[in-house]
Motif scaffolding. Sequence first.
Motif, short mmCIF file in Angstrom:
data_model
loop_
_atom_site.label_atom_id
_atom_site.label_comp_id
_atom_site.label_asym_id
_atom_site.label_seq_id
_atom_site.Cartn_x
_atom_site.Cartn_y
_atom_site.Cartn_z
N ARG A 76 36.49 24.51 -114.14
CA ARG A 76 36.12 25.20 -114.73
C ARG A 76 37.05 26.36 -114.55
O ARG A 76 36.80 27.64 -115.14
CB ARG A 76 34.54 25.98 -114.11
N ARG A 107 32.94 32.18 -108.16
CA ARG A 107 32.11 32.77 -107.69
C ARG A 107 31.20 33.40 -109.00
O ARG A 107 30.26 33.44 -108.75
CB ARG A 107 32.15 34.02 -106.97
N GLN A 108 31.71 33.71 -110.13
CA GLN A 108 30.37 34.49 -111.19
C GLN A 108 30.20 33.45 -112.14
O GLN A 108 31.56 32.67 -112.01
CB GLN A 108 31.67 35.97 -111.60
N PRO A 109 29.22 33.45 -112.36
CA PRO A 109 28.39 32.16 -113.29
C PRO A 109 29.38 32.25 -114.67
O PRO A 109 30.02 33.30 -115.20
CB PRO A 109 27.18 32.46 -113.87
N ASP A 110 30.11 31.73 -115.89
CA ASP A 110 31.35 30.88 -116.91
C ASP A 110 30.47 31.77 -117.87
O ASP A 110 31.10 31.85 -118.41
CB ASP A 110 30.80 29.77 -117.17
N SER A 111 29.30 31.59 -118.50
CA SER A 111 28.38 31.92 -119.39
C SER A 111 28.81 33.91 -120.28
O SER A 111 29.38 33.59 -120.69
CB SER A 111 26.55 32.53 -119.02
#
Length: 265
Positions: free
Chosen positions: A49, A204-208
């Motif tokens: 990621r 830590r944050q989602p990728d979307s």
Amino acid sequence: MPSYVRTELRPGGFAVVWLERGPVNLMDLTMWQQLMTALQDLEDNQAVRGVIFASGLKRNVFTAGNDIKELYAPQTSMERYREFWVTSNVFLARLYRSPLVTIAAIKGACPAGGCCLSLCCDVRIMTEQGHIGLNEVALGISVPLYWGRLMARIIDPRTAEHLCKFAVLLPPKEAAAVGLVDKLVPSSEELLPIAEAAMIELLRQPDSGRTIVKSRFRDEFSHKWEAYPEQEWPEAWEMLASPPTVKALEATLQRLSGKKTNSKL
């Protein structure tokens, strides 16, 4: 083919891409090709990621920028230069819009091509020793169009114009003050651990949501940049093959090799 770029996967969903062309990571066609391959492979790997770009050299240098031998007309060819210029700029444009979280861990010197690579990243973390900037004018050539425009997207356009126009290499504290660098670290030993901690925090944050926002801000500029080198290289080659530019780059090569020259460059 020599290997100048090494990818190391780390736990937590990211990788470190090491630049390892001694003695100062000069960026030739082979290095740019290997950087392109590394980026494509990481983007194709669903477990990855983010990516940190770092120097694997012992010397205090991230990269000294493009290899002047790729720009010095008597030692290259129009065909080779076209491939070099298109490859390097397509990589940079794609890095700028990469869906990965990208961090430049800048150890020491970071002029020209190294500066542009770092500007393409989401975050720039730099040691307190070194310098950074687009200093092509000092070598007798111009700052590439989209490189200067990229700097002007990141810092104040008036400041960007001044830095490019007068080939200013900023020390780290000044670079941080104008926004060219996001964070400074005291030593090269602390650089990678701090960059890795920053990556872990960002992931830590989602990728979307992040990838959508990044795309909205960067895609249009990036796609225009990616298409431009095919228009740019013929005029750039004409400049590189002109006697004043050849003389200026020859003087630079002599200076870097330690030979005496009468040039005032």
